[in-house]
Motif scaffolding. Structure first.
Motif, PDB file in Angstrom:
ATOM      1  N   GLU A 138       0.826  -1.087   0.059  1.00 38.43           N
ATOM      2  CA  GLU A 138       0.142  -0.038   0.018  1.00 38.43           C
ATOM      3  C   GLU A 138       0.853   1.240  -0.026  1.00 38.43           C
ATOM      4  O   GLU A 138       0.500   2.087  -0.759  1.00 38.43           O
ATOM      5  CB  GLU A 138      -0.920  -0.001   1.028  1.00 38.43           C
ATOM      6  N   VAL A 139       1.980   1.154   0.827  1.00 38.70           N
ATOM      7  CA  VAL A 139       2.886   2.408   0.830  1.00 38.70           C
ATOM      8  C   VAL A 139       3.405   2.480  -0.636  1.00 38.70           C
ATOM      9  O   VAL A 139       3.533   3.657  -1.063  1.00 38.70           O
ATOM     10  CB  VAL A 139       4.009   2.155   1.722  1.00 38.70           C
ATOM     11  N   LYS A 140       4.053   1.381  -1.267  1.00 35.58           N
ATOM     12  CA  LYS A 140       4.539   1.465  -2.402  1.00 35.58           C
ATOM     13  C   LYS A 140       3.573   2.104  -3.768  1.00 35.58           C
ATOM     14  O   LYS A 140       4.035   2.991  -4.449  1.00 35.58           O
ATOM     15  CB  LYS A 140       4.955   0.039  -2.912  1.00 35.58           C
ATOM     16  N   THR A 141       2.073   1.530  -3.528  1.00 30.95           N
ATOM     17  CA  THR A 141       1.261   2.046  -4.394  1.00 30.95           C
ATOM     18  C   THR A 141       0.887   3.567  -4.334  1.00 30.95           C
ATOM     19  O   THR A 141       0.779   4.363  -5.226  1.00 30.95           O
ATOM     20  CB  THR A 141       0.109   1.193  -4.284  1.00 30.95           C
ATOM     21  N   ALA A 142       0.904   4.039  -2.794  1.00 30.80           N
ATOM     22  CA  ALA A 142       0.817   5.398  -2.584  1.00 30.80           C
ATOM     23  C   ALA A 142       2.091   6.338  -3.295  1.00 30.80           C
ATOM     24  O   ALA A 142       1.515   7.262  -3.842  1.00 30.80           O
ATOM     25  CB  ALA A 142       0.674   5.719  -1.250  1.00 30.80           C
ATOM     26  N   LYS A 143       3.068   5.888  -3.076  1.00 33.96           N
ATOM     27  CA  LYS A 143       4.361   6.597  -3.635  1.00 33.96           C
ATOM     28  C   LYS A 143       4.209   6.677  -5.115  1.00 33.96           C
ATOM     29  O   LYS A 143       4.541   7.653  -6.025  1.00 33.96           O
ATOM     30  CB  LYS A 143       5.541   5.797  -3.195  1.00 33.96           C
ATOM     31  N   ALA A 144       3.758   5.442  -5.878  1.00 37.50           N
ATOM     32  CA  ALA A 144       3.703   5.421  -7.171  1.00 37.50           C
ATOM     33  C   ALA A 144       2.626   6.494  -8.052  1.00 37.50           C
ATOM     34  O   ALA A 144       2.911   7.072  -9.008  1.00 37.50           O
ATOM     35  CB  ALA A 144       3.401   4.135  -7.893  1.00 37.50           C
ATOM     36  N   GLU A 145       1.696   6.496  -7.073  1.00 38.49           N
ATOM     37  CA  GLU A 145       0.515   7.296  -7.651  1.00 38.49           C
ATOM     38  C   GLU A 145       1.114   8.845  -7.353  1.00 38.49           C
ATOM     39  O   GLU A 145       0.682   9.766  -8.287  1.00 38.49           O
ATOM     40  CB  GLU A 145      -0.932   7.194  -6.464  1.00 38.49           C
ATOM     41  N   ALA A 146       1.724   9.230  -6.263  1.00 39.66           N
ATOM     42  CA  ALA A 146       2.235  10.485  -6.006  1.00 39.66           C
ATOM     43  C   ALA A 146       3.319  10.884  -7.110  1.00 39.66           C
ATOM     44  O   ALA A 146       3.257  11.998  -7.794  1.00 39.66           O
ATOM     45  CB  ALA A 146       2.808  10.596  -4.681  1.00 39.66           C
ATOM     46  N   GLU A 147       4.077   9.825  -7.657  1.00 46.18           N
ATOM     47  CA  GLU A 147       5.110  10.028  -8.527  1.00 46.18           C
ATOM     48  C   GLU A 147       4.298  10.269 -10.032  1.00 46.18           C
ATOM     49  O   GLU A 147       4.663  11.249 -10.693  1.00 46.18           O
ATOM     50  CB  GLU A 147       6.053   8.747  -8.677  1.00 46.18           C
ATOM     51  N   ARG A 148       3.172   9.403 -10.141  1.00 48.93           N
ATOM     52  CA  ARG A 148       2.549   9.647 -11.366  1.00 48.93           C
ATOM     53  C   ARG A 148       2.012  11.292 -11.578  1.00 48.93           C
ATOM     54  O   ARG A 148       1.884  11.628 -12.587  1.00 48.93           O
ATOM     55  CB  ARG A 148       1.339   8.559 -11.552  1.00 48.93           C
ATOM     56  N   ALA A 149       1.512  11.697 -10.316  1.00 48.64           N
ATOM     57  CA  ALA A 149       0.753  12.958 -10.285  1.00 48.64           C
ATOM     58  C   ALA A 149       1.791  14.131 -10.946  1.00 48.64           C
ATOM     59  O   ALA A 149       1.630  14.980 -11.375  1.00 48.64           O
ATOM     60  CB  ALA A 149       0.134  13.320  -9.243  1.00 48.64           C
ATOM     61  N   LYS A 150       2.980  13.779 -10.158  1.00 45.56           N
ATOM     62  CA  LYS A 150       4.008  14.927 -10.518  1.00 45.56           C
ATOM     63  C   LYS A 150       4.503  14.696 -12.067  1.00 45.56           C
ATOM     64  O   LYS A 150       4.570  15.653 -12.627  1.00 45.56           O
ATOM     65  CB  LYS A 150       5.407  14.368  -9.581  1.00 45.56           C
ATOM     66  N   TYR A 151       4.566  13.581 -12.846  1.00 47.16           N
ATOM     67  CA  TYR A 151       4.667  13.671 -14.200  1.00 47.16           C
ATOM     68  C   TYR A 151       3.736  13.912 -14.887  1.00 47.16           C
ATOM     69  O   TYR A 151       3.971  14.523 -15.892  1.00 47.16           O
ATOM     70  CB  TYR A 151       5.172  12.092 -14.618  1.00 47.16           C
ATOM     71  N   GLU A 152       2.474  13.525 -14.473  1.00 51.36           N
ATOM     72  CA  GLU A 152       1.572  14.319 -15.138  1.00 51.36           C
ATOM     73  C   GLU A 152       1.339  15.835 -15.226  1.00 51.36           C
ATOM     74  O   GLU A 152       1.024  16.557 -16.070  1.00 51.36           O
ATOM     75  CB  GLU A 152      -0.242  13.917 -14.546  1.00 51.36           C
TER      76      GLU A 152
END
Length: 247
Positions: A138-152
């Motif tokens: 869950e922590v890894k998934t949340a970090k990935a979502e935060a990273e995706r929002a940054k690149y978007e």
């Protein structure tokens, strides 16, 4: 006689070329003098304003903050399994004497009663198995979502920069076409005035007179179209950057 017509034709040809050159020079001078790119805010300043006012970029900022918060919350989710228990009581309770507590074999085994308050505090922990095994995921998934929002957001920034630049040049192009159309209308107006005089004096027939009037009317229609094109281009640029552009 043929020589006379040849000379006349040459004179008319030179006059037409001179008129065409004068019109071109007039248009070029008008474009140079009224270059709207010098009156518009710079592209860099428009891009900066667009970034500050863009609802899409603000959405990505909020999305990134949300997922950063999810990372923090998920990382501390194990604390949800810790429980703190407390109780309070008041009344008459049976108590052991100090000798009994110390284990003195000669001490009386009788309990003594006292009126008192009692407060108990305890900590317990109860964690489901899925919380143990899924927490890291869950922590890894949340970090990935935060990273995706940054690149978007970065992708949206580049799109916005390109859009502002393209629309800026579209405004410049539409304005130049408007100036050209305006110059053509002025030229046809002069021709129309001469056509009225020449038609009245019998120099040109009705066919030529009608043709010149139609050319003037068509140039007026084109001018109105170019006005609309310019206004729409400027309005689109204002919509992108989020401000009213005064020229």
């Amino acid at each position: 006689m043929g020589k006379r017509f040849g000379i006349l034709g040459a004179i008319l040809l030179v006059a037409n070329l001179s008129m065409g050159q004068s019109l071109n020079e007039y248009v070029e001078r008008g474009l140079e003098k009224n270059d709207i790119s010098r009156k518009l805010p710079s592209i860099d300043s428009l891009i900066q304003v667009a970034k500050e006012n863009s609802p899409r970029l603000k959405y990505f900022d909020a999305d990134a903050k949300y997922w950063e918060g999810r990372v923090s919350v998920t990382g501390r989710s194990w604390m949800n399994s810790i429980y703190l228990d407390a109780s309070y009581g008041y009344g008459i309770f049976d108590n052991l004497s100090n000798q009994q507590i110390a284990g003195d074999p000669q001490a009386s085994q009788a309990l003594f009663t006292t009126e008192q308050s009692r407060f108990n505090l305890g900590v317990s922990m109860k964690m489901p198995l899925h919380a143990i095994f899924n927490r890291k995921l869950e922590v890894k998934t949340a970090k990935a979502e935060a990273e995706r929002a940054k690149y978007e957001k970065e992708f949206a920034l580049r799109e916005l920069e390109m859009l502002v630049t393209q629309q800026f040049h579209e405004v410049v192009r539409a304005h130049r076409m408007l100036l050209v159309s305006s110059s053509i209308v002025e030229s046809y107006k002069l021709q129309a005035l001469n056509a009225d005089k020449n038609f009245t004096n019998g120099v040109i027939d009705i066919t030529e007179y009608t043709r010149l009037q139609q050319m003037l009317n068509q140039s007026l229609k084109t001018l109105e179209f170019q006005k609309s094109e310019y206004e729409m281009a400027l309005s689109a640029l204002e919509g992108i950057v989020g401000i009213k552009i005064e020229i």
